[in-house]
Design a protein around this motif. Structure first.
Motif, short mmCIF file in Angstrom:
data_model
loop_
_atom_site.label_atom_id
_atom_site.label_comp_id
_atom_site.label_asym_id
_atom_site.label_seq_id
_atom_site.Cartn_x
_atom_site.Cartn_y
_atom_site.Cartn_z
N UNK A 17 0.82 -1.21 0.00
CA UNK A 17 0.00 0.00 0.00
C UNK A 17 0.85 1.27 0.00
N UNK A 18 2.01 1.19 0.66
CA UNK A 18 2.88 2.36 0.81
C UNK A 18 4.32 1.97 0.46
N UNK A 19 4.57 1.63 -0.80
CA UNK A 19 5.92 1.18 -1.18
C UNK A 19 6.92 2.34 -1.10
N UNK A 20 8.15 1.97 -0.75
CA UNK A 20 9.24 2.95 -0.72
C UNK A 20 9.92 2.94 -2.08
N UNK A 21 10.47 4.08 -2.44
CA UNK A 21 11.17 4.15 -3.73
C UNK A 21 12.37 3.22 -3.76
N UNK A 22 12.96 2.94 -2.60
CA UNK A 22 14.14 2.10 -2.55
C UNK A 22 13.84 0.60 -2.56
#
Length: 149
Positions: A17-22
């Motif tokens: 739901x809230x993926x990190x760019x890394x």
């Protein structure tokens, strides 16, 4: 949850739901949207349950002494804790801090940390739990009660 987004693992739901760019792997659009919906539904259900207690606390007969986050989701999901606290920020000084584990409690095997400012009208805590140990304790009590009859 599984019907909505294919898993009941809250950590997976939150990361989709809230993926990190890394992140090495980004979720597909469908996984992202279904996980976001699942997270929002869970948060909405939790907030609707808590709202009665929180609003009663503001009345002349307070019903809520503290918010305690425990178990897998409560202990591990800082995002969920922050979202819950932000919805109740109208309570005097209910603001998240970066407090660490309470050393005395941690040394006694009871990890806990306050995540609201000292003096908050309603303090919030993260309390580490062991559901497995609790189930064993309850089973032992039931066995002792059954054998003492």
């Amino acid at each position: 949850w599984t019907a909505l987004c294919g898993t009941n693992d809250f950590g997976v739901i939150t990361s989709r739901a809230f993926p990190s760019e890394g992140d090495k792997e980004q979720p597909s659009h469908d996984d992202h949207m279904s996980s976001r919906l699942t997270y929002q539904l869970y948060l909405d259900h939790l907030l609707s349950f808590l709202s009665d207690y929180v609003t009663d606390t503001l009345s002349s007969a307070p019903q809520l002494d503290a918010l305690v986050f425990s178990g897998g989701i409560g202990e591990r999901s800082s995002r969920l804790r922050a979202d819950v606290l932000s919805r109740f920020r109208f309570i005097e000084e209910l603001a998240q801090t970066q407090g660490g584990l309470d050393k005395a409690a941690n040394e006694q095997g009871q990890g806990r940390r306050e995540i609201t400012k000292k003096g908050s009208k309603v303090p919030a805590w993260v309390v580490e739990t062991s559901e497995e140990d609790e189930m064993v304790r309850m089973a032992e009590e039931a066995l002792q009660a059954a054998t003492s009859r």
